[in-house]
Design a protein around this motif. Structure first.
Motif, short mmCIF file in Angstrom:
data_model
loop_
_atom_site.label_atom_id
_atom_site.label_comp_id
_atom_site.label_asym_id
_atom_site.label_seq_id
_atom_site.Cartn_x
_atom_site.Cartn_y
_atom_site.Cartn_z
N TRP A 153 0.83 -1.31 0.14
CA TRP A 153 -0.03 -0.05 0.04
C TRP A 153 0.94 1.24 -0.19
O TRP A 153 1.96 1.25 0.83
N GLU A 154 0.61 2.22 -0.92
CA GLU A 154 1.14 3.41 -1.02
C GLU A 154 0.15 4.75 -0.93
O GLU A 154 -0.70 4.61 -1.98
N GLY A 155 0.19 5.50 0.05
CA GLY A 155 -0.45 6.81 0.11
C GLY A 155 0.26 7.69 -0.18
O GLY A 155 1.32 7.91 0.36
N TYR A 156 -0.27 8.84 -1.07
CA TYR A 156 0.62 9.91 -1.50
C TYR A 156 -0.23 11.22 -1.05
O TYR A 156 -1.20 11.66 -1.41
N ASP A 157 0.52 11.85 0.03
CA ASP A 157 0.06 13.16 0.76
C ASP A 157 -0.46 14.23 -0.55
O ASP A 157 -1.46 14.76 -0.01
N ASP A 158 0.31 14.48 -1.23
CA ASP A 158 -0.01 15.72 -2.17
C ASP A 158 -0.48 15.42 -3.48
O ASP A 158 -0.48 16.03 -4.44
N LEU A 159 -1.06 14.29 -3.62
CA LEU A 159 -1.65 13.64 -4.97
C LEU A 159 -3.36 13.51 -4.89
O LEU A 159 -3.91 13.28 -4.02
N GLY A 160 -3.88 14.07 -5.94
CA GLY A 160 -5.21 13.94 -6.27
C GLY A 160 -5.75 12.76 -6.74
O GLY A 160 -5.20 11.66 -6.66
N HIS A 161 -6.68 12.76 -7.98
CA HIS A 161 -7.13 11.49 -8.57
C HIS A 161 -6.34 11.50 -9.97
O HIS A 161 -6.81 11.80 -10.98
N TRP A 162 -5.03 10.56 -9.48
CA TRP A 162 -4.21 10.39 -10.77
C TRP A 162 -3.32 9.44 -10.18
O TRP A 162 -3.47 8.90 -8.81
N TYR A 163 -2.22 9.08 -10.79
CA TYR A 163 -1.15 8.39 -10.12
C TYR A 163 0.06 9.40 -10.05
O TYR A 163 0.37 10.18 -10.77
N LYS A 164 1.02 9.04 -9.23
CA LYS A 164 1.88 10.05 -8.69
C LYS A 164 3.31 9.77 -9.63
O LYS A 164 3.66 8.66 -9.67
N ILE A 165 3.68 10.69 -10.28
CA ILE A 165 4.80 10.53 -11.25
C ILE A 165 5.92 11.53 -10.65
O ILE A 165 5.83 12.85 -10.52
N PRO A 166 7.10 11.02 -10.24
CA PRO A 166 7.66 9.55 -10.73
C PRO A 166 7.56 8.67 -9.69
O PRO A 166 7.66 7.30 -9.83
N GLU A 167 6.94 8.99 -8.22
CA GLU A 167 7.34 8.11 -7.40
C GLU A 167 6.06 6.78 -7.26
O GLU A 167 6.95 5.77 -7.02
N GLU A 168 5.11 7.07 -7.86
CA GLU A 168 4.35 5.69 -8.01
C GLU A 168 4.68 4.87 -9.03
O GLU A 168 4.60 3.62 -8.90
N LYS B 128 7.12 -0.13 -10.63
CA LYS B 128 8.14 -0.93 -11.37
C LYS B 128 8.82 -1.94 -10.09
O LYS B 128 9.09 -2.94 -10.50
N GLU B 129 8.91 -1.26 -9.06
CA GLU B 129 9.53 -1.95 -8.07
C GLU B 129 8.60 -3.12 -7.49
O GLU B 129 9.09 -4.47 -7.34
N PHE B 130 7.30 -3.13 -7.54
CA PHE B 130 6.24 -4.09 -7.20
C PHE B 130 6.39 -5.15 -8.17
O PHE B 130 6.47 -6.49 -7.74
N LEU B 131 6.51 -4.73 -9.49
CA LEU B 131 6.73 -5.73 -10.64
C LEU B 131 7.59 -6.60 -10.51
O LEU B 131 7.73 -7.85 -10.72
N THR B 132 9.01 -5.96 -10.29
CA THR B 132 10.19 -6.86 -10.48
C THR B 132 10.30 -7.70 -9.36
O THR B 132 10.74 -8.69 -9.31
N ASN B 133 9.81 -7.17 -8.05
CA ASN B 133 9.93 -8.37 -6.98
C ASN B 133 9.08 -9.22 -7.09
O ASN B 133 9.46 -10.39 -6.53
N THR B 134 7.77 -8.71 -7.36
CA THR B 134 6.71 -10.01 -7.36
C THR B 134 6.93 -10.89 -8.23
O THR B 134 6.67 -12.29 -8.30
N LEU B 135 7.38 -10.61 -9.46
CA LEU B 135 7.53 -11.45 -10.64
C LEU B 135 8.78 -11.85 -10.85
O LEU B 135 9.13 -12.84 -11.58
N GLY B 136 9.80 -11.60 -9.93
CA GLY B 136 11.02 -12.28 -9.76
C GLY B 136 11.70 -11.83 -11.11
O GLY B 136 12.66 -12.61 -11.89
N ILE B 137 11.79 -10.66 -11.59
CA ILE B 137 12.32 -10.14 -12.95
C ILE B 137 13.16 -9.00 -12.73
O ILE B 137 13.26 -8.41 -11.55
N GLN B 138 13.98 -8.68 -13.75
CA GLN B 138 15.01 -7.66 -13.31
C GLN B 138 14.63 -6.38 -14.56
O GLN B 138 14.64 -6.88 -15.72
N SER B 139 14.61 -5.17 -14.21
CA SER B 139 14.14 -3.98 -15.15
C SER B 139 15.48 -3.99 -15.84
O SER B 139 16.67 -4.33 -15.42
N SER B 140 15.29 -2.98 -17.07
CA SER B 140 16.55 -3.02 -17.85
C SER B 140 17.31 -1.65 -17.62
O SER B 140 18.41 -1.13 -18.00
N ASP B 141 16.63 -0.80 -16.32
CA ASP B 141 17.31 0.53 -16.04
C ASP B 141 18.06 0.23 -14.90
O ASP B 141 17.94 -0.65 -14.16
#
Length: 321
Positions: free
Chosen positions: A288-303, A308-321
């Protein structure tokens, strides 16, 4: 942003012949390296797959890279919702996964949600099964969405028969959450007693809508003994979805990411918290991630970083950056 405004006219979903209300072809972004994973994300009400998808996959992480470039092996699927008449907008047809009168007071005319949730659940499951048939295992498929797309895809995920690779939800909610709470015997939405989003049903609109059927499917006794099975069973019953007698609820092993802005003016922050707590009550592992200064959208770049971190950790993959 996620416009929740009416658009061009169309036929009324649910009262016209099926061939007139088919879903548009999804917007698909193909992988640039061998295809190993698939991510299916649903847009918010009033938007569409190409618009949401193009903006989402090109949103930068803190390094300046995008999800598309950091996950080059992923196929991205962005379906577009049917045009459905919106009661809130004087029945003007808009792209929406299901109709709803008031997101923050869902008990009022809540039956409006059922038909769309049923159809969207079937659509999401069909997309998952198509990917499995193409050679992508269920544990490498991620589902999710933004706003109403989060709500619809979350409901669909809960009704799926097996574990998938992960779930990503942004500024959304869980439809019919109070019934999940009731099955689990807990209250997850406590707050100001004078501002309870769960008022009584509109008896004129939906008499006996949630009364139990006299028909038995053979596993009601087991469901009554198991609050989690009872909760999932309700969600399936609610959209007339088949319940398997040997359902082991493998879907509960699906890792979940939920993000929500504390300043969300369309879907109140507490609804995101309620979805989080309901999923935890069902046994899901929720990030769970709550963003104090965010309205109705997703937080760039934090979210985007968190996703990306969630996907790489849960899927056991490695990103290219």
């Amino acid at each position: 942003m996620d416009p929740e405004t009416p658009s061009e006219t169309d036929t009324l979903a649910g009262t016209t012949p099926p061939e007139q209300v088919k879903y548009p072809n999804p917007f698909i972004v193909t992988p640039t390296t061998p295809h190993t994973h698939t991510i299916i994300l649903l847009h918010g009400r009033g938007s569409n797959g190409p618009k949401f998808g193009t903006e989402f996959i090109t949103s930068p992480t803190s390094t300046g890279a995008t999800l598309q470039t950091t996950l080059p092996f992923a196929k991205w699927i962005f379906p577009t919702a049917k045009k459905r008449r919106a009661v809130l907008f004087k029945r003007i047809p808009i792209n929406q996964w299901f109709d709803i009168y008031d997101i923050n007071n869902q008990s009022y005319r809540e039956h409006l949600q059922v038909d769309g949730l049923q159809e969207t659940t079937e659509l999401v499951h069909t997309l998952i099964e198509e990917e499995i048939r193409s050679g992508i295992p269920a544990e490498r498929i991620v589902v999710g969405g933004l706003s109403q797309g989060c709500a619809a895809s979350l409901y669909a995920m809960l009704c799926y028969k097996r574990r998938i690779g992960g779930y990503i939800g942004m500024c959304g909610w869980l439809p019919f959450a109070k019934y999940v709470e009731g099955c689990l015997g807990i209250s997850l939405s406590e707050g100001d007693p004078g501002d309870d989003m769960f008022e009584t049903l509109d008896d004129e609109e939906s008499p006996g809508f949630f009364e139990k059927s006299d028909e038995s499917n053979g596993n009601e006794g087991e469901r009554a003994k198991n609050p989690t099975m009872e909760a999932i069973g309700f969600l399936k019953d609610n959209i007339s979805f088949p319940i398997s007698d040997d359902d082991r609820l493998e879907v509960l092993q699906t890792p979940v990411f939920l993000g929500h802005g504390a300043l969300d003016e369309k879907v109140q922050f507490r609804l995101g918290e309620q979805a989080r707590d309901a999923l935890k009550g069902l046994g899901f592992k929720v990030t769970w991630e709550g963003y104090d200064d965010l309205g109705h959208w997703y937080k760039i770049p934090e979210e985007i970083d968190h996703i990306k971190e969630f996907l790489t950790n849960t899927l056991g993959i490695q990103s290219s950056d």
